[in-house]
Design a protein around this motif. Structure first.
Motif, mmCIF file in Angstrom:
data_model
loop_
_atom_site.group_PDB
_atom_site.id
_atom_site.type_symbol
_atom_site.label_atom_id
_atom_site.label_comp_id
_atom_site.label_asym_id
_atom_site.label_seq_id
_atom_site.Cartn_x
_atom_site.Cartn_y
_atom_site.Cartn_z
ATOM 1 N N ILE A 93 3.067 -2.354 -4.889
ATOM 2 C CA ILE A 93 4.544 -2.517 -4.482
ATOM 3 C C ILE A 93 4.439 -4.070 -3.679
ATOM 4 O O ILE A 93 5.431 -4.852 -3.964
ATOM 5 C CB ILE A 93 4.728 -1.358 -3.411
ATOM 6 C CG1 ILE A 93 4.725 -0.166 -4.267
ATOM 7 C CG2 ILE A 93 6.217 -1.561 -2.646
ATOM 8 C CD1 ILE A 93 5.897 0.190 -5.267
ATOM 9 N N LYS A 94 3.525 -4.229 -2.842
ATOM 10 C CA LYS A 94 3.448 -5.230 -2.123
ATOM 11 C C LYS A 94 3.609 -6.793 -3.073
ATOM 12 O O LYS A 94 4.297 -7.552 -2.909
ATOM 13 C CB LYS A 94 2.253 -5.645 -1.170
ATOM 14 C CG LYS A 94 2.202 -6.936 -0.244
ATOM 15 C CD LYS A 94 1.045 -6.841 0.493
ATOM 16 C CE LYS A 94 0.839 -8.223 1.184
ATOM 17 N NZ LYS A 94 -0.125 -8.330 2.271
ATOM 18 N N ALA A 95 2.883 -6.728 -3.993
ATOM 19 C CA ALA A 95 2.924 -7.684 -5.082
ATOM 20 C C ALA A 95 4.236 -7.986 -5.579
ATOM 21 O O ALA A 95 4.481 -9.226 -5.671
ATOM 22 C CB ALA A 95 1.915 -7.557 -6.109
ATOM 23 N N LYS A 96 4.919 -6.990 -5.984
ATOM 24 C CA LYS A 96 6.158 -6.964 -6.475
ATOM 25 C C LYS A 96 7.270 -7.532 -5.410
ATOM 26 O O LYS A 96 8.042 -8.397 -5.864
ATOM 27 C CB LYS A 96 6.771 -5.786 -7.200
ATOM 28 C CG LYS A 96 6.026 -5.425 -8.457
ATOM 29 C CD LYS A 96 6.382 -3.983 -8.926
ATOM 30 C CE LYS A 96 5.761 -3.301 -10.160
ATOM 31 N NZ LYS A 96 5.840 -4.336 -11.241
ATOM 32 N N LEU A 97 7.272 -7.146 -4.293
ATOM 33 C CA LEU A 97 8.127 -7.599 -3.084
ATOM 34 C C LEU A 97 7.807 -8.964 -2.861
ATOM 35 O O LEU A 97 8.540 -9.753 -2.587
ATOM 36 C CB LEU A 97 7.970 -6.732 -2.075
ATOM 37 C CG LEU A 97 8.361 -5.265 -1.986
ATOM 38 C CD1 LEU A 97 7.907 -4.398 -1.003
ATOM 39 C CD2 LEU A 97 9.854 -5.265 -1.995
#
Length: 252
Positions: free
Chosen positions: A162-166
């Motif tokens: 999730i962090k990578a996409k954000l």
């Protein structure tokens, strides 16, 4: 963002549990929870803000849109026979919240109106119509619920994904917190243009929780910077309202 969960992960909570959770978490508790995260949030300089894409709403909805307008939008989408999306209005509370299930993901749209006690001591000017908080810095009175936050809940996904996409969309978070268990915590993205008055944009918060001793995410919250400031001002007034009301009654 593709929120499809890995097949071996724990399923999301049932709808009944989610609705009870949404009802139990009042706006006051929600704002108090976020306040702790923002106490040490660094201020972004003008040089930084020039590089930031502002968060002006969520998907088809802009901050400050009324409850009625967003409800009508989803009602129209859910009854459109040509639409390939599966959209359902699961739960609703007039001028307060809309719980939408969209393609298997839950979206809790939160709305804000001036508390009744604050209204009583801050009467509306009959000669001035309600203003749009996304355009003008007029926040004295809100009769109808306006969109200030959206909470997205989905099946557990590794927090790193999730962090990578954000980060791909918004850049690095402005702040990250870690719980005592070294797994839970939150990441905050400040997507605000402070060169404008009032500031334009908003925040995104990725919540992390421990599962099998690893960090996972099942929830992201987005909310308006300007309307957050409006709510903060109203609640400061709210806490002193009862005292002011008592004094007014004692001294006619």
């Amino acid at each position: 963002m593709n929120l499809s969960p890995p097949p071996n992960l724990q399923k999301t909570k049932t709808l009944g549990k989610f609705q009870r959770f949404a009802d139990r978490i009042s706006m006051k508790k929600f704002l108090s929870l976020l306040l702790g995260l923002f106490l040490t949030l660094p201020i972004i300089s003008q040089e930084d803000t020039a590089q930031i894409n502002t968060l002006d709403g969520f998907a088809e909805a802009s901050w400050g849109m009324t409850y009625d307008s967003i409800r009508e939008k989803f009602l129209s989408m859910s009854t459109n026979t040509e639409s390939k999306e599966q959209i359902e209005i699961v739960n609703e509370k007039k001028d307060t919240s809309l719980l939408i299930k969209r393609n298997g993901v839950f979206y809790l749209y939160r709305f804000y109106a001036t508390p009744p006690l604050v209204k009583e001591l801050r009467p509306k000017d009959p000669n001035r119509a309600e203003t749009d908080p996304t355009i003008e810095n007029q926040t004295e009175y809100r009769e109808n619920g306006i969109l200030f936050s959206v909470g997205v809940t989905f099946n557990l996904i590794p927090s790193a994904e999730i962090k990578a996409k954000l980060e791909k969309k918004y850049g690095k978070p402005r702040k990250e917190t870690v719980g005592d268990d070294k797994v839970s915590g939150a990441g905050i993205w400040e997507l605000v243009d402070r060169k404008e008055n009032p500031p334009r944009g908003g925040y995104a918060v990725q919540w992390k929780e421990g599962y099998r001793k690893l960090p996972f995410t099942r929830r992201i919250d987005y909310f308006s910077a300007n309307i957050r400031d409006m709510i903060t001002k109203d609640y400061k007034d709210f806490f002193s309202t009862q005292e002011t009301k008592t004094l007014r009654d004692l001294i006619p």
